[in-house]
Design a protein around this motif. Structure first.
Motif, PDB file in Angstrom:
ATOM      1  N   LEU A   1       0.828  -1.200   0.000  1.00 51.09           N
ATOM      2  CA  LEU A   1       0.000   0.000   0.000  1.00 51.09           C
ATOM      3  C   LEU A   1       0.868   1.258   0.000  1.00 51.09           C
ATOM      4  CD1 LEU A   1      -3.000   0.774   0.070  1.00 51.09           C
ATOM      5  CD2 LEU A   1      -2.844   0.826   2.559  1.00 51.09           C
ATOM      6  N   ILE A   2       1.915   1.274   0.814  1.00 51.85           N
ATOM      7  CA  ILE A   2       2.826   2.419   0.844  1.00 51.85           C
ATOM      8  C   ILE A   2       3.463   2.624  -0.521  1.00 51.85           C
ATOM      9  CG2 ILE A   2       5.010   3.271   1.810  1.00 51.85           C
ATOM     10  CD1 ILE A   2       4.257   1.894   4.426  1.00 51.85           C
ATOM     11  N   GLU A   3       3.753   1.520  -1.199  1.00 51.73           N
ATOM     12  CA  GLU A   3       4.426   1.594  -2.493  1.00 51.73           C
ATOM     13  C   GLU A   3       3.519   2.134  -3.593  1.00 51.73           C
ATOM     14  OE1 GLU A   3       6.717  -1.735  -5.081  1.00 51.73           O
ATOM     15  OE2 GLU A   3       7.308  -1.516  -2.988  1.00 51.73           O
ATOM     16  N   ILE A   4       2.239   1.753  -3.587  1.00 54.38           N
ATOM     17  CA  ILE A   4       1.348   2.132  -4.688  1.00 54.38           C
ATOM     18  C   ILE A   4       0.534   3.384  -4.400  1.00 54.38           C
ATOM     19  CG2 ILE A   4       1.169  -0.272  -5.424  1.00 54.38           C
ATOM     20  CD1 ILE A   4      -1.681  -0.308  -4.256  1.00 54.38           C
ATOM     21  N   HIS A   5       0.497   3.817  -3.137  1.00 56.88           N
ATOM     22  CA  HIS A   5      -0.309   4.989  -2.789  1.00 56.88           C
ATOM     23  C   HIS A   5       0.319   6.235  -3.422  1.00 56.88           C
ATOM     24  CE1 HIS A   5      -3.455   6.810  -0.335  1.00 56.88           C
ATOM     25  NE2 HIS A   5      -2.618   7.771  -0.015  1.00 56.88           N
ATOM     26  N   PRO A   6      -0.476   7.097  -4.054  1.00 58.57           N
ATOM     27  CA  PRO A   6       0.085   8.300  -4.687  1.00 58.57           C
ATOM     28  C   PRO A   6       0.869   9.142  -3.684  1.00 58.57           C
ATOM     29  CG  PRO A   6      -2.215   8.001  -5.334  1.00 58.57           C
ATOM     30  CD  PRO A   6      -1.944   7.008  -4.240  1.00 58.57           C
ATOM     31  N   ARG A   7       2.080   9.524  -4.044  1.00 60.30           N
ATOM     32  CA  ARG A   7       2.940  10.240  -3.110  1.00 60.30           C
ATOM     33  C   ARG A   7       2.382  11.615  -2.737  1.00 60.30           C
ATOM     34  NH1 ARG A   7       7.982   7.366  -2.637  1.00 60.30           N
ATOM     35  NH2 ARG A   7       7.129   5.334  -2.101  1.00 60.30           N
ATOM     36  N   GLU A   8       1.557  12.198  -3.611  1.00 58.08           N
ATOM     37  CA  GLU A   8       0.984  13.496  -3.256  1.00 58.08           C
ATOM     38  C   GLU A   8      -0.047  13.371  -2.137  1.00 58.08           C
ATOM     39  OE1 GLU A   8      -1.186  12.340  -7.190  1.00 58.08           O
ATOM     40  OE2 GLU A   8       0.768  12.029  -6.221  1.00 58.08           O
ATOM     41  N   TYR A   9      -0.462  12.146  -1.825  1.00 51.96           N
ATOM     42  CA  TYR A   9      -1.398  11.910  -0.726  1.00 51.96           C
ATOM     43  C   TYR A   9      -0.719  11.173   0.430  1.00 51.96           C
ATOM     44  CZ  TYR A   9      -5.194  13.355  -3.810  1.00 51.96           C
ATOM     45  OH  TYR A   9      -6.004  14.075  -4.650  1.00 51.96           O
ATOM     46  N   ALA A  10       0.600  11.269   0.508  1.00 50.34           N
ATOM     47  CA  ALA A  10       1.337  10.592   1.577  1.00 50.34           C
ATOM     48  C   ALA A  10       2.243  11.598   2.287  1.00 50.34           C
ATOM     49  CB  ALA A  10       2.171   9.448   1.013  1.00 50.34           C
ATOM     50  N   ASP A  11       2.229  11.555   3.621  1.00 53.68           N
ATOM     51  CA  ASP A  11       3.097  12.407   4.434  1.00 53.68           C
ATOM     52  C   ASP A  11       4.169  11.536   5.075  1.00 53.68           C
ATOM     53  OD1 ASP A  11       1.434  14.694   3.998  1.00 53.68           O
ATOM     54  OD2 ASP A  11       0.069  13.926   5.532  1.00 53.68           O
ATOM     55  N   PHE A  12       5.416  11.992   4.999  1.00 50.85           N
ATOM     56  CA  PHE A  12       6.536  11.312   5.637  1.00 50.85           C
ATOM     57  C   PHE A  12       7.197  12.329   6.561  1.00 50.85           C
ATOM     58  CE2 PHE A  12       5.723   9.307   1.608  1.00 50.85           C
ATOM     59  CZ  PHE A  12       5.864   7.952   1.850  1.00 50.85           C
ATOM     60  N   ALA A  13       7.253  12.023   7.849  1.00 51.81           N
ATOM     61  CA  ALA A  13       7.749  13.004   8.813  1.00 51.81           C
ATOM     62  C   ALA A  13       8.630  12.330   9.857  1.00 51.81           C
ATOM     63  CB  ALA A  13       6.580  13.709   9.502  1.00 51.81           C
ATOM     64  N   THR A  14       9.470  13.147  10.484  1.00 57.15           N
ATOM     65  CA  THR A  14      10.238  12.714  11.648  1.00 57.15           C
ATOM     66  C   THR A  14      10.137  13.810  12.699  1.00 57.15           C
ATOM     67  OG1 THR A  14      12.346  11.779  12.387  1.00 57.15           O
ATOM     68  CG2 THR A  14      12.475  13.704  10.947  1.00 57.15           C
ATOM     69  N   MET A  15      10.555  13.488  13.901  1.00 59.26           N
ATOM     70  CA  MET A  15      10.481  14.434  15.015  1.00 59.26           C
ATOM     71  C   MET A  15      11.614  14.127  15.991  1.00 59.26           C
ATOM     72  SD  MET A  15       8.695  11.524  15.577  1.00 59.26           S
ATOM     73  CE  MET A  15       7.270  11.853  14.557  1.00 59.26           C
ATOM     74  N   ASP A  16      11.893  15.055  16.914  1.00 61.49           N
ATOM     75  CA  ASP A  16      12.912  14.755  17.921  1.00 61.49           C
ATOM     76  C   ASP A  16      12.297  13.960  19.062  1.00 61.49           C
ATOM     77  OD1 ASP A  16      11.617  16.522  19.660  1.00 61.49           O
ATOM     78  OD2 ASP A  16      13.077  18.132  19.390  1.00 61.49           O
ATOM     79  N   GLU A  17      13.082  13.725  20.118  1.00 63.43           N
ATOM     80  CA  GLU A  17      12.617  12.850  21.194  1.00 63.43           C
ATOM     81  C   GLU A  17      11.456  13.455  21.982  1.00 63.43           C
ATOM     82  OE1 GLU A  17      15.980  15.399  22.600  1.00 63.43           O
ATOM     83  OE2 GLU A  17      15.628  14.053  20.899  1.00 63.43           O
TER      84      GLU A  17
END
Length: 305
Positions: free
Chosen positions: A40-56
């Motif tokens: 699902l992550i692979e085929i889901h349109p990237r414009e509708y996917a958020d990828f984020a990181t944060m500190d501790e």
């Protein structure tokens, strides 16, 4: 497969009125196996996917937006397992037919169990997050249900109390185009209720309830559904009106919880007209645009600048 596993008379009384915790069967569906999520992550349109990181700390100011590049779903899941990453596949039900069918079933069962429940707009996304990921103290503009599928997740839920968040602070969320963070006052913690979610549990709460989330050392997969009701739309518009009047004219409205009947209706109509006319107030944009990191399964915490 029935989605709702244990919807009792008490659950029915609490739903949308109090914090509600119950069980479901989504974690047994092959649609949410690790392999299915990788695909699902692979085929889901990237414009509708958020990828984020944060500190501790997990504070919203520490959140950064990332570029997944051309990594496969399997590689991205490997990065999530070893890092401090958060993936949101937005508009899941509008893009993938098999998940839309499941959503339809979920809300048909909810309406069967709760006479008078008539949501008018239903959205949702799949949340995939790291063992150390955190979601900061915030409130949602719509009614939200968190369906936990895999891993261990700790949810802190706070009451509607001025020591937690004032009306003015809640209005700020409704006036902002996308930011949902609330000011986290230290005294709010004495009011918090803590819930440790296991796979197969669902939790929800009344509209605008402040909350925050911490993962507990495992890969987490959850489904977040949000819906709008006529009552929620009226409350949001009334608070929008209060927010504009407070900030533009210095008017101090009574607490929204104390506003009922014709008073609430007038504010609701005025707020709806303000929104339609584009009447708003300047608000600070808290995030920088563009990608701030790249995902790398072999890097510490799964990211590189």
């Amino acid at each position: 497969m029935d989605v709702l596993a244990d919807w009792t008379d008490q659950t029915r009384r609490d739903f949308r009125e109090r914090i509600t915790r119950t069980t479901h069967n989504l974690h047994t569906s092959p649609l949410f196996s690790e392999e299915a999520v990788e695909r699902l992550i692979e085929i889901h349109p990237r414009e509708y996917a958020d990828f984020a990181t944060m500190d501790e700390t997990g504070s919203r100011s520490s959140w950064k937006t990332g570029d997944p590049g051309k990594l496969s779903g399997k590689e991205l899941i490997r990065a999530v397992k070893s890092g401090r990453l958060w993936i949101n596949l937005r508009n899941l039900f509008g893009i993938h037919d098999e998940y839309r069918a499941l959503l339809d079933q979920m809300f048909e069962e909810l309406q069967d169990e709760n006479p008078g429940f008539h949501p008018v707009r239903i959205l949702g996304g799949l949340l995939v997050s790291s063992p150390q990921a955190k979601v900061p103290f915030h409130m949602d503009r719509t009614d939200t249900m968190l369906w936990h599928i895999s891993g261990k997740k700790r949810v802190f839920v706070y009451p509607h109390h001025d020591e937690v968040a004032t009306d003015e602070e809640r209005e700020e969320v409704l006036l902002h185009a996308f930011n949902d963070e609330l000011v986290h006052h230290p005294e709010a913690e004495k009011h918090a209720k803590c819930f440790d979610l296991e796979p197969g549990e669902m939790i929800c709460w009344p509209l605008h309830t402040p909350h925050r989330v911490e993962n507990r050392g495992t890969l987490n997969i959850s489904l977040a559904t949000e819906y709008t009701t006529p009552e929620a739309r009226q409350l949001n518009n009334a608070m929008y009106f209060n927010g504009v009047m407070r900030r533009r004219f210095g008017w101090q409205p009574p607490r929204i919880a104390e506003t009922h009947g014709l008073n609430r209706t007038v504010r609701y109509v005025a707020g709806a007209l303000m929104r339609k006319a584009g009447v708003t107030v300047p608000v600070e944009t808290p995030h920088e645009g563009g990608y701030r990191f790249e995902i790398d399964p072999d890097a510490p915490l799964g990211v590189r600048a």
